[in-house]
Design a protein around this motif. Structure first.
Motif, PDB file in Angstrom:
ATOM      1  N   THR A 135     -11.889  37.969 -32.991  1.00  0.00           N
ATOM      2  CA  THR A 135     -11.386  36.506 -32.973  1.00  0.00           C
ATOM      3  C   THR A 135     -12.959  35.652 -32.833  1.00  0.00           C
ATOM      4  O   THR A 135     -12.678  34.477 -32.837  1.00  0.00           O
ATOM      5  N   ILE A 136     -13.994  36.314 -32.883  1.00  0.00           N
ATOM      6  CA  ILE A 136     -15.087  35.441 -32.317  1.00  0.00           C
ATOM      7  C   ILE A 136     -15.446  34.407 -33.392  1.00  0.00           C
ATOM      8  O   ILE A 136     -16.028  33.364 -32.966  1.00  0.00           O
ATOM      9  N   LEU A 137     -14.994  34.395 -34.761  1.00  0.00           N
ATOM     10  CA  LEU A 137     -15.419  33.571 -35.806  1.00  0.00           C
ATOM     11  C   LEU A 137     -14.259  32.365 -35.732  1.00  0.00           C
ATOM     12  O   LEU A 137     -14.441  31.487 -36.456  1.00  0.00           O
ATOM     13  N   ASN A 138     -13.304  32.579 -34.889  1.00  0.00           N
ATOM     14  CA  ASN A 138     -12.086  31.551 -34.987  1.00  0.00           C
ATOM     15  C   ASN A 138     -12.344  30.262 -34.539  1.00  0.00           C
ATOM     16  O   ASN A 138     -13.250  30.309 -33.337  1.00  0.00           O
ATOM     17  N   THR A 139     -11.954  29.379 -34.997  1.00  0.00           N
ATOM     18  CA  THR A 139     -12.445  27.879 -34.540  1.00  0.00           C
ATOM     19  C   THR A 139     -11.470  27.090 -33.725  1.00  0.00           C
ATOM     20  O   THR A 139     -11.622  25.815 -33.627  1.00  0.00           O
ATOM     21  N   GLY A 140     -10.354  27.513 -33.639  1.00  0.00           N
ATOM     22  CA  GLY A 140      -9.077  26.907 -32.901  1.00  0.00           C
ATOM     23  C   GLY A 140      -9.465  27.010 -31.574  1.00  0.00           C
ATOM     24  O   GLY A 140     -10.453  27.064 -30.896  1.00  0.00           O
ATOM     25  N   MET A 141      -8.049  26.895 -30.754  1.00  0.00           N
ATOM     26  CA  MET A 141      -8.110  26.999 -29.285  1.00  0.00           C
ATOM     27  C   MET A 141      -8.863  28.039 -28.863  1.00  0.00           C
ATOM     28  O   MET A 141      -8.536  29.345 -29.402  1.00  0.00           O
ATOM     29  N   ARG A 142      -9.706  28.014 -27.844  1.00  0.00           N
ATOM     30  CA  ARG A 142     -10.251  29.162 -26.962  1.00  0.00           C
ATOM     31  C   ARG A 142      -9.259  29.723 -25.885  1.00  0.00           C
ATOM     32  O   ARG A 142      -8.905  28.673 -25.071  1.00  0.00           O
ATOM     33  N   LEU A 143      -8.761  30.972 -25.788  1.00  0.00           N
ATOM     34  CA  LEU A 143      -7.731  31.322 -24.734  1.00  0.00           C
ATOM     35  C   LEU A 143      -8.651  32.080 -24.026  1.00  0.00           C
ATOM     36  O   LEU A 143      -9.265  33.260 -24.578  1.00  0.00           O
ATOM     37  N   VAL A 144      -8.927  32.105 -22.767  1.00  0.00           N
ATOM     38  CA  VAL A 144      -9.630  32.519 -21.833  1.00  0.00           C
ATOM     39  C   VAL A 144      -9.033  33.203 -20.822  1.00  0.00           C
ATOM     40  O   VAL A 144      -8.131  32.720 -20.076  1.00  0.00           O
ATOM     41  N   ILE A 145      -8.908  34.616 -20.951  1.00  0.00           N
ATOM     42  CA  ILE A 145      -8.124  35.447 -20.102  1.00  0.00           C
ATOM     43  C   ILE A 145      -8.949  35.779 -18.930  1.00  0.00           C
ATOM     44  O   ILE A 145      -9.907  36.395 -19.178  1.00  0.00           O
ATOM     45  N   ALA A 146      -8.440  35.338 -17.869  1.00  0.00           N
ATOM     46  CA  ALA A 146      -9.002  36.018 -16.400  1.00  0.00           C
ATOM     47  C   ALA A 146      -8.592  37.065 -15.886  1.00  0.00           C
ATOM     48  O   ALA A 146      -7.334  37.183 -15.437  1.00  0.00           O
TER      49      ALA A 146
END
Ligand code: IPE
Ligand code: IPE
Ligand code: MG
Length: 256
Positions: A135-146
């Motif tokens: 998903t590294i090239l995706n430009t929408g929301m960043r979903l950060v999983i902790a």
């Protein structure tokens, strides 16, 4: 409902006008166990319902144009739970990534992971790496999983890396300041959270984003995570937008 229509609806929720939306929202998804126990169900049941709530929250955040959504899914202290429960929680994360990654990718969501990864089992590490890489090239929301995340652990690892760099002569002690410490954290490049929501009624951080939360606004909601609905999400955002953030200064950022 389109993102714009949803945004307009939130803007209408009893707020005074030009308050900004939070750019980064972080959520401590708490209360799965109590949700289940209150219904005479097993804690496992609660965690499974919790994944449904997580899915809904991700969709809603993306719909209303949130830039960064960080979800606390497993803490560095959660290993102290009974082995069966730990297995269940890890299993659910794996299931979520396997089932939902294609959709996240299609929805232009970029997945990022924070937390200690080197000690994790190979299969979970591979899944987390894959979620980030594909998903590294995706430009929408960043979903950060902790995941396997603890604020003290993160700061400890950052300090060790900085100390190594100083020892190797790549850095001098004068280079160490708050900005450079930030770049050595797992969250390097991610803006600090504006709003931290915790469900379940507990009012503590539980080792979440200790460094990054310096000027976050906190909203504690008395609902268990499996019951967290888009209305609760909107309520927390509306509450955030009614706060005055002063960052230690004397003047409010805006006057009301
Ligand atoms: C949150 O729910 C899930 C995780 C911590 C992974 P809990 O399992 O903490 O539920 P309570 O707090 O015991 O109700
Ligand atoms: C925080 O919840 C961790 C996650 C939500 C993943 P806990 O349930 O582990 O926190 P405490 O034990 O109540 O402080
Ligand atoms: Mg809990």
């Amino acid at each position: 409902m389109t993102g714009n229509a949803k945004r307009a609806e939130i803007e209408a929720v009893g707020i005074t006008g030009d308050e900004v939306m939070p750019r980064h929202i972080a959520i401590i998804m708490d209360g799965n166990g109590r949700w289940a126990t209150a219904r005479g169900l097993t804690r496992t049941h609660g965690h499974r319902k919790g994944v449904d709530a997580l899915r809904k929250a991700v969709r809603h955040a993306a719909d209303i144009g949130i830039d960064y959504l960080t979800l606390f899914s497993f803490s560095s202290e959660n290993w102290t739970r009974p082995p069966d429960e730990v297995r269940e929680l890890i299993g659910l994360l794996k299931l979520f990534l396997r089932n939902d990654l294609a959709k996240l990718r299609a929805d232009n969501v970029r997945v990022m992971v924070i937390g200690e990864r080197t000690d994790l089992q190979r299969d979970i590490r591979d899944l987390l790496d894959e979620a980030e890489a594909t998903t590294i090239l995706n430009t929408g929301m960043r979903l950060v999983i902790a995941f396997n995340y603890g604020g003290r652990d993160e700061i400890g690892r950052a300090v060790r890396r900085i100390a190594d760099a100083v020892k190797a002569g790549r850095l001098s002690p004068e280079d160490v300041d708050t900005a450079m410490i930030s770049t050595h954290l797992d969250t390097a490049g991610i803006p600090d959270p504006d709003l931290i929501i915790r469900t379940s009624g507990e009012q503590r951080l539980s080792n979440f984003l200790l460094w990054q939360a310096a000027y976050a606004e906190f909203v504690f909601l008395p609902v268990y995570w499996p019951d967290f609905a888009t209305e609760d999400f909107d309520l927390a955002i509306a509450e955030f937008r009614n706060r005055d953030r002063r960052y230690g200064g004397i003047a409010a950022r805006r006057s009301r």
